[in-house]
Design an enzyme around this catalytic site. Sequence first.
Site, PDB file in Angstrom:
ATOM      1  N   SER A  70       0.704  -1.119  -0.093  1.00 31.53           N
ATOM      2  CA  SER A  70      -0.102  -0.001  -0.051  1.00 31.53           C
ATOM      3  C   SER A  70       0.813   1.301  -0.022  1.00 31.53           C
ATOM      4  CB  SER A  70      -0.801  -0.050   1.157  1.00 31.53           C
ATOM      5  OG  SER A  70      -1.599  -1.194   1.417  1.00 31.53           O
ATOM      6  N   GLN A  71       0.290   2.233  -0.377  1.00 36.32           N
ATOM      7  CA  GLN A  71       0.734   3.604  -0.402  1.00 36.32           C
ATOM      8  C   GLN A  71       1.186   3.927   0.952  1.00 36.32           C
ATOM      9  OE1 GLN A  71      -2.286   6.411  -1.384  1.00 36.32           O
ATOM     10  NE2 GLN A  71      -0.933   8.214  -1.420  1.00 36.32           N
TER      11      GLN A  71
END
Length: 222
Positions: free
Chosen positions: A74-75
Site C-alpha cells: 500500500s501507499q
Amino acid sequence: MVGLLPAVDPAGAADFAVQREQMVKFQIEDRGVTNTTVLAAMRKVPRHEFVPEFARPHAYDDRPLPIGEGQTISQPYIVALMTDLARLKPGERVLEVGTGSGYQAAVLAEVGAEVYTIEILEPLARSAAARLKRLGYEKVEVKAGDGYLGWKEHAPFDAILVTAAAEPVPPPLIEQLKPGGRLVMPLGQPWETQVLVVIEKDASGKTRTRRIAPVVFVPLTR
Ligand code: SAH
C-alpha cells in the site's frame, strides 16, 4: 584528497533515510497524521527492504508498488492512516489480514502491538515471514491461510486490519474483535473505489461504522 569523497555507503542506506524522512513529512504529517507513535514507526521501518529490487528507487514514492503475485504494497500514507485508525496501545493484540510484503505488519510491531498476520498466497507468506525475521521483527507471527476466517487461536483482538477489499465485512472478523475493539478495512467491490471504514464494537457487542476516505485495494480472495 580522500577526505573530500563521500563516505562509502553501497546499500544507499543514508539516501533511503533521507527519502523516508521526506515521505513522513510531506506524505503523512502534511496530510494530517499527528499520532507521534505512528509517525515514529513510519520513520523507522525500512520500506525499501519490503519491495522488489527493481522497485527500490521508488520505495518512498507516494503510491502503492507491485510486490509480485499480482499484489501490491500500500501507499505509505494509507499504511500510516490505517495504523492511526487502529489506535493501538503497546501490548495490544492486532490481526492483519493480507500480509503481502510484511510492511504493514512491521509498522504495527513498531507501535508496540503483538502482531498476527495472515496471507493467502503461500509464496508471499513465506517471503514476508523470512523478511520480518531478517529485519528483527521475530515476534510477528505470519500464517499462510484464508484470513476471512480470522485466527481463532489468538482471538479476541484489540484491533483488526484488513488490507484487501471486501463487502460485507467477513463475519468471523467481527466475532473475533474485542468489545471496545476497532476493525479497519476497505469496504467495497474489487477494482472499484472502495471506502476505508472503521468499525467499532462497543461493550454490548454492537458495532458502529465510520467512513473515512475513498481508497483502492486489491480484492480479498477465498
Ligand atoms: N499489507 C500488505 C499489502 C497487502 S496487499 C503490505 O504491507 O505489503 C493485500 C494482500 O492480501 C495480498 O498479498 C493478497 O494476497 C492478500 N489476501 C487476499 N485475500 C486474502 C485472504 N482471504 N486472506 C489472507 N490474505 C489475503
